[in-house]
Design a protein around this motif. Structure first.
Motif, short mmCIF file in Angstrom:
data_model
loop_
_atom_site.label_atom_id
_atom_site.label_comp_id
_atom_site.label_asym_id
_atom_site.label_seq_id
_atom_site.Cartn_x
_atom_site.Cartn_y
_atom_site.Cartn_z
N THR A 311 0.79 -1.15 0.06
CA THR A 311 -0.09 -0.02 0.01
C THR A 311 0.95 1.19 0.01
O THR A 311 1.98 1.41 0.52
CB THR A 311 -1.04 -0.08 1.24
N VAL A 324 -1.70 3.01 -4.38
CA VAL A 324 -1.87 1.52 -4.44
C VAL A 324 -2.36 1.10 -3.14
O VAL A 324 -1.84 1.55 -1.88
CB VAL A 324 -0.25 1.28 -4.64
N VAL A 327 -1.84 -4.17 -2.79
CA VAL A 327 -1.56 -4.92 -4.20
C VAL A 327 -0.56 -6.25 -3.90
O VAL A 327 0.48 -5.85 -3.30
CB VAL A 327 -0.82 -4.06 -5.08
N SER A 328 -0.79 -7.22 -4.48
CA SER A 328 -0.18 -8.47 -4.60
C SER A 328 -0.01 -9.18 -5.73
O SER A 328 -1.03 -9.21 -6.43
CB SER A 328 -0.47 -9.17 -3.37
N LEU A 339 0.63 -5.14 -15.96
CA LEU A 339 -0.11 -4.49 -15.19
C LEU A 339 -1.07 -3.67 -16.10
O LEU A 339 -0.41 -2.61 -16.89
CB LEU A 339 0.90 -3.63 -14.16
N LYS A 347 -0.91 2.03 -11.81
CA LYS A 347 0.40 1.04 -12.40
C LYS A 347 1.78 1.75 -12.25
O LYS A 347 2.76 1.02 -11.74
CB LYS A 347 0.06 1.01 -13.89
N THR A 350 3.00 1.69 -8.75
CA THR A 350 3.49 0.13 -8.41
C THR A 350 4.90 -0.25 -8.80
O THR A 350 5.80 -0.72 -8.20
CB THR A 350 2.61 -0.77 -8.92
N SER A 519 -2.30 -8.56 -14.07
CA SER A 519 -3.21 -7.96 -13.29
C SER A 519 -3.84 -6.63 -13.57
O SER A 519 -3.19 -5.87 -14.01
CB SER A 519 -2.24 -7.61 -11.89
N MET A 521 -5.76 -3.29 -12.90
CA MET A 521 -5.74 -2.32 -11.69
C MET A 521 -6.79 -1.43 -12.08
O MET A 521 -7.08 -0.62 -13.11
CB MET A 521 -4.26 -1.49 -11.61
N ARG A 525 -6.19 -0.72 -6.82
CA ARG A 525 -6.28 -2.03 -6.26
C ARG A 525 -6.37 -3.06 -7.81
O ARG A 525 -6.72 -2.52 -8.68
CB ARG A 525 -7.71 -2.17 -5.74
N ILE A 526 -6.00 -4.25 -7.33
CA ILE A 526 -6.19 -5.40 -8.31
C ILE A 526 -7.42 -5.90 -8.46
O ILE A 526 -7.77 -6.53 -7.20
CB ILE A 526 -5.15 -6.48 -8.13
N HIS A 529 -6.85 -11.05 -11.49
CA HIS A 529 -5.39 -11.52 -11.81
C HIS A 529 -5.56 -12.91 -12.30
O HIS A 529 -6.06 -13.68 -11.84
CB HIS A 529 -4.78 -11.40 -10.43
#
Length: 582
Positions: A311, A324, A327-328, A339, A347, A350, A519, A521, A525-526, A529
């Motif tokens: 985050t 962000v 996000v994982s 992304l 993006k 990240t 992923s 976004m 947030r994602i 995925h």
């Protein structure tokens, strides 16, 4: 017998004359148009016709002459440019008109939407002040009523809060909003012809679709003829009644959209078709196969990149903005992870976190098992040697005063890799890997094409032999044909060297060609995925589905009925057309 032949010939002439009389005269007719800069001829005997209320697309790569033709029609060629031939507009020859006689047509009868709103609007004047200049081209003389007309037009082009837009400066609006402003200013005087020069090339796919839908709707609602300039055959096929394919300033093919798109005759048109990602999703299947095999084999094992619950927040105008949010994702070695998302989706933040240029508020990032958290700049140097970045725009990421050799060699110098002779050899090897010859070593970026510049940027990232390369929109500024060459270079290098890529893009069609996993976004947030094929073939989130629906897919999506806005959102506007200048 001779008299019968003369009679038959006469009857054919009468029939042809009757057929010609039945067809309305074209609004724009271009015949034998040539353009030269001094002794350098860049457009060669181009001809086409555009009917009233119809659309025609000029397509081709950079340097094909598309924009030059448009500027010749608009009489906006640079001082050294000289056009010959015939250009008739509304039955009047305009190419040879004195400027004082043509000026009343420009803006009023012939509107223009330029490519880059950032360079087309004055940054120190409000949108309203600049809109008033466009409104001066209308018949309305009352300033208050001109403002009403401006606000009505802003609403017509889909700007939700016209008054706020009117009061704003350009930097306070998004790229999509600025492009709508330019379209609004162009249609404000209700021109008969609208020339749109790459109006969506720098926009996200969803915004691109909205802008193109808008142009199509305005074309039909206001009976405007549209001359669209683009390098994307899929966009042209969706939006134009006719296509003119250009290469090196000459027409390669021309005709109705369905014919040119479905059965191109020229080799160049066939190549353009093959280079459009949306039309050829499996073009690089063989080059991507090693990555998919690695995905199958490495399930459950450690990944090259691990991003866990990251985050990042920023303070903006006294408020906390979450760029962000939790996000994982993970990227196995030798594969490409994409992304994707619209501008503002998180993006770029990240990848800044991934590169160690910013630190996350919470969460962890590991590269090859090494956690980046808490490392000093000096400690990050060892990570950066294995983690390189290819920027979006080679025009700004490469020092214009340096030679290619110095640009590619700089990372080796900074990390003191090998001897001087070994560094020179590694520079040549890196250039060879991206398909560039040694004859370019002494050139500067200004002497290279856009594709060559991007290859130099990739060679610069490769020269240290990194394990991971982050690609930030590496082809967004390139034509589809040049883009195809760059993608093939990247995938060939990955298959041969086992490189791991993180690919940042808003172009989902390109992602489908290039990536193994993705992923999606939205607002930091994602939302989705997985493997590219799973996400693209069966999206589970509405936002992903909307992104996929925005990909231009060619002629099959053309509808005779233009897209309409909701009635309650569509204000009543003035649609009368100004009388033509006699």
């Amino acid at each position: 017998m001779a008299s019968q032949d003369r009679l038959n010939t006469r009857l054919v002439s009468i029939k042809n004359a009757a057929a010609s009389a039945a067809q309305p005269a074209p609004l724009l007719s271009v015949k034998n148009l040539s353009v030269a800069y001094g002794a350098n001829r860049v457009v060669h005997d181009v001809g086409f016709e555009l009917g009233r209320g119809k659309s025609l697309a000029l397509i081709g790569e950079s340097g094909s002459g598309k924009s030059t033709i448009a500027r010749a029609v608009l009489r906006l060629l640079p001082g050294a440019g000289h056009a010959t031939g015939e250009v008739e507009f509304d039955g009047r020859e305009i190419l040879g008109l004195p400027e004082r006689q043509f000026r009343p047509l420009r803006g009023r009868a012939i509107g223009f939407v330029p490519q880059d709103p950032g360079n087309s609007l004055n940054p120190v004047r409000t949108i309203g002040v600049q809109a008033m200049e466009a409104a001066s081209l209308t018949d309305e003389t009352n300033a208050a009523l001109r403002k009403v007309l401006i606000l009505e037009t802003f609403a017509q082009v889909g700007l939700d809060n016209p008054q706020r837009v009117y009061d704003s400066y350009p930097h306070q609006l998004s790229g999509g909003m600025l492009q709508r402003v330019l379209i609004g200013l162009a249609v404000l005087p209700r021109p008969a012809l609208l020339v749109a020069d790459e109006p969506t090339s720098a926009l996200d796919v969803t915004i691109q679709k909205r802008i193109l839908d808008l142009l199509t709707r305005l074309q039909h609602d206001l009976d405007i003829s549209l001359l669209l300039i683009t390098h994307d055959l899929a966009i042209a096929a969706e939006r134009a009644d006719q296509l003119v394919v250009l290469k090196d300033g000459a027409v390669q093919e021309a005709g109705k959209t369905r014919t040119v798109f479905s059965s191109p005759n020229s080799a160049y048109a066939r190549k353009l078709h093959a280079d459009v990602p949306a039309l050829n999703p499996d073009r690089y299947a063989k080059l991507r196969d090693p990555g998919f095999r690695l995905l199958d084999r490495t399930s459950g094992t450690a990944s090259k990149i691990e991003v866990s619950a990251v985050t990042k927040t920023f303070a903006v105008d006294g408020k906390v903005l979450t760029a962000v949010d939790d996000v994982s994702f993970s990227v196995p070695a030798g594969t490409t992870h994409a992304l994707v998302g619209e501008s503002g989706s998180g993006k770029t933040t990240t990848i800044r976190l991934l590169l160690g240029l910013d630190e996350p508020d919470t969460g962890e990032i590991a590269i090859a098992g090494e956690n980046l958290a808490g490392r000093s700049q000096q400690q990050l140097r060892s990570v950066w040697r294995q983690l390189q970045l290819v920027y979006q725009n080679p025009f700004t990421s490469l020092d214009p005063t340096w030679t290619v050799e110095k640009l590619v060699r700089e990372p080796l110098d900074r990390f003191k890799v090998g001897t001087a002779a070994e560094r020179s050899e590694q520079v040549r090897e890196a250039l060879s890997n991206v398909g560039l010859g040694e004859h370019l070593l002494s050139r500067k970026p200004g002497a290279l094409s856009g594709g060559q510049r991007q290859r130099v940027a990739i060679a610069r990232a490769l020269v240290l032999k990194p394990d991971v390369i982050v690609l930030d929109e590496p082809t967004s500024a390139l034509d589809v044909s040049v883009q195809a060459d760059i993608v093939e270079v990247l995938l060939s290098l990955q298959a041969r060297l086992g490189l791991t890529y993180v690919f940042v893009s808003h172009d989902l069609a390109l992602v489908r060609q290039l990536a193994h996993t993705v992923s999606v976004m939205q607002r930091g947030r994602i939302v989705e995925h997985g493997r590219v094929s799973d996400i693209f073939d069966n999206p589970q989130h509405g936002y992903t589905a909307a992104l996929l629906d925005s990909i231009p897919s060619g002629i099959s999506t053309i509808s005779q009925t233009p897209p309409k806005a909701q009635p309650q959102a569509e204000p009543v506007i003035r649609t009368e057309r100004r009388e033509r200048i006699a």
